[in-house]
Design an enzyme around this catalytic site. Sequence first.
Site, mmCIF file in Angstrom:
data_model
loop_
_atom_site.group_PDB
_atom_site.id
_atom_site.type_symbol
_atom_site.label_atom_id
_atom_site.label_comp_id
_atom_site.label_asym_id
_atom_site.label_seq_id
_atom_site.Cartn_x
_atom_site.Cartn_y
_atom_site.Cartn_z
ATOM 1 N N GLU A 167 8.672 3.452 10.509
ATOM 2 C CA GLU A 167 8.463 2.011 10.698
ATOM 3 C C GLU A 167 6.999 1.657 10.950
ATOM 4 O OE1 GLU A 167 9.910 4.104 12.670
ATOM 5 O OE2 GLU A 167 9.218 3.775 14.715
ATOM 6 N N ILE B 2 5.518 -3.815 2.574
ATOM 7 C CA ILE B 2 5.889 -3.079 3.787
ATOM 8 C C ILE B 2 7.422 -3.063 3.883
ATOM 9 C CG2 ILE B 2 5.741 -3.092 6.330
ATOM 10 C CD1 ILE B 2 3.020 -2.567 5.241
ATOM 11 N N LEU B 3 7.981 -1.919 4.285
ATOM 12 C CA LEU B 3 9.435 -1.804 4.442
ATOM 13 C C LEU B 3 9.788 -1.894 5.923
ATOM 14 C CD1 LEU B 3 9.866 1.083 1.860
ATOM 15 C CD2 LEU B 3 10.603 -1.303 1.561
ATOM 16 N N HIS C 192 -1.251 8.095 0.393
ATOM 17 C CA HIS C 192 -2.283 7.195 0.918
ATOM 18 C C HIS C 192 -3.658 7.790 0.595
ATOM 19 C CE1 HIS C 192 -4.038 4.095 3.377
ATOM 20 N NE2 HIS C 192 -4.833 5.022 3.871
HETATM 21 C C1 GAR Z 1 -3.476 4.801 -5.108
HETATM 22 O O1 GAR Z 1 -4.798 5.152 -4.818
HETATM 23 C C2 GAR Z 1 -2.606 4.956 -3.880
HETATM 24 O O2 GAR Z 1 -2.953 6.050 -3.082
HETATM 25 C C3 GAR Z 1 -2.915 3.668 -3.163
HETATM 26 O O3 GAR Z 1 -2.954 2.681 -4.182
HETATM 27 C C4 GAR Z 1 -3.365 3.298 -5.407
HETATM 28 C C5 GAR Z 1 -2.335 3.013 -6.467
HETATM 29 O O4 GAR Z 1 -2.761 3.452 -7.723
HETATM 30 N N1 GAR Z 1 -1.943 3.378 -2.162
HETATM 31 C C6 GAR Z 1 -2.235 2.775 -1.017
HETATM 32 O O5 GAR Z 1 -3.338 2.365 -0.732
HETATM 33 C C7 GAR Z 1 -1.045 2.616 -0.066
HETATM 34 N N2 GAR Z 1 -1.503 2.274 1.251
HETATM 35 P P1 GAR Z 1 -1.732 3.726 -8.911
HETATM 36 O O6 GAR Z 1 -0.879 2.465 -9.085
HETATM 37 O O7 GAR Z 1 -2.603 3.969 -10.103
HETATM 38 O O8 GAR Z 1 -0.896 4.938 -8.559
#
Ligand code: GAR
Length: 201
Positions: free
Chosen positions: A150, A95-96, A112
């Site tokens: 944020e 988290i930033l 997301h």
């Molecule tokens: C992806 O599905 C991305 O949308 C999710 O993590 C995965 C990463 O996969 N991100 C989140 O859940 C952020 N809240 P990757 O490393 O293969 O791109």
Amino acid sequence: MKQTKIAVLVSGGGTNLQALLDAQAAGTLHRGRIVLVISDRPGAFALKRAEKSGVPGLEISKKACGGQAAFEQKLTEALEDHGADLIILAGFLSILSADFTRAWDHRILNIHPSLIPSFCGAGFYGLKVHEAALARGVKVTGATVHYVNEIPDGGEIIAQKAVEILPGDTPEILQRRVMEQAEWILLPQAAETVSALLADR
Ligand code: GAR
């Protein structure tokens, strides 16, 4: 033609990073150029992908830095060293802070794996998002690209794409379908759109 310099922040496998690198190689991402990949997890496979594409990669771990402020200071130094104008969070799990996101207002994108405002916010990341969607029994999910502020997953929405949930889906199967049908398409498109916006400013 002016190009926006992009830094991609990752934590894991980096398939979304790969989609960006592929778009760059194919020329569909051309108003922005990936100049740096930063992982907050040592040994993330995403760094191997960066190396293979000849993009500089760095590991900056919050733990090794000793806290949020020092972590963000290191991030800022690396971003400045490489002249980054745009940050893309591609499966980045740290988290930033509000200070950091304010300093980069409308210059940080996140992908997301759900249709925000469903299944998002603190604690919703990776497979957990798909587990929650299946547990709730929704019939449609998808992915969202948004600006980062944020509030976790709370910034302005840039693009969304819906994906069907099918009988027999497991979190893993659903995750893969959401990536293939939504994330890997949406993220490079949004990166190009926002890169053009910033480059023409
Ligand atoms: C992806 O599905 C991305 O949308 C999710 O993590 C995965 C990463 O996969 N991100 C989140 O859940 C952020 N809240 P990757 O490393 O293969 O791109």
